[in-house]
Design an enzyme around this catalytic site. Structure first.
Site: not given
Ligand code: GRF
Length: 207
Positions: A13, A66, A110, A146
């Site tokens: 997070g 899902r 992403h 994406d």
């Molecule tokens: C990040 O690298 C983001 O780009 C990808 O997952 C990771 C999330 O990291 N979607 P965090 O949980 O926000 O630290």
């Protein structure tokens, strides 16, 4: 009218924390409504709760499909009065139950310069491709993975001795700058945010 933001996470997070910091600033057009994770043990849930933000965990393993999981997430977001959803390391493929319900009101970050390197393992793929620059993208979420409208991108240089972890760390630092900038712009004026987009450039490699 303050925009109420629901943040979806699965792990640490760190992007969520950057968004909470931005929304805590005076004059922010948005406020956190709930932080929701598909993993009850996500460290980000505890971090959000420490800041007094309502949290919820919906364990995807407790759902037979899902669609069933997505319907529970949708209900939790609506129940929290969410206006805008920010996916921040939410490692679930969403079905139209969610992507249709929140079309135009759901963002994701992403770790690549889309449309390059959709999907997972982006840093290793970028190194294998020999790109000189890499980065991250904030985009609107659609039914296609994406592939939604790009709202902002941040660029970093790739070093000759980069490994996936070293490149990921350089990109992550820019994610924490890009996502708040895009979220706040989009919350304030979605049409202007779609038109103008955010472009950030990370520091050069230390010579
Ligand atoms: C990040 O690298 C983001 O780009 C990808 O997952 C990771 C999330 O990291 N979607 P965090 O949980 O926000 O630290």
């Amino acid at each position: 009218m303050t925009v109420r933001v629901g943040i979806l996470i699965s792990g640490a997070g760190s992007n969520m924390m950057a968004l909470l910091d931005a929304m805590a600033r005076p004059g922010s057009p948005s406020e956190p409504a709930v932080v929701l994770s598909n993993r009850p043990d996500a460290p980000g849930l505890a971090a959000a709760a420490m800041r007094g933000v309502p949290v919820a965990a919906i364990d995807h393993r407790a759902h037979a499909s899902r669609e069933s999981f997505d319907a529970a997430v949708d209900a939790a977001l609506r129940g929290a009065g969410v206006d805008l959803v920010a996916c921040a390391g939410f490692m679930r493929i969403m079905t139209p139950v969610l992507t249709d319900a929140w079309a135009g009101r759901m963002l994701n970050i992403h770790p690549s310069l889309l449309p390059l390197f959709r999907g997972t393992d982006t840093h290793a793929r970028a190194l294998a491709a020999g790109v000189a620059v890499h980065g991250c993208t904030v985009h609107e979420v659609t039914g296609e993975l994406d592939a939604g409208r790009i709202l902002g991108q941040a660029v970093v240089p790739v070093a000759a001795d980069d490994t996936p972890p070293s490149l990921a760390a350089r990109v992550l630092a820019m994610e924490h700058r890009l996502y708040p900038a895009v979220l706040e712009a989009f919350a304030a004026d979605p049409e202007r945010a779609r038109r103008e987009r955010v472009a950030l450039f990370g520091p050069p490699l230390s010579s």
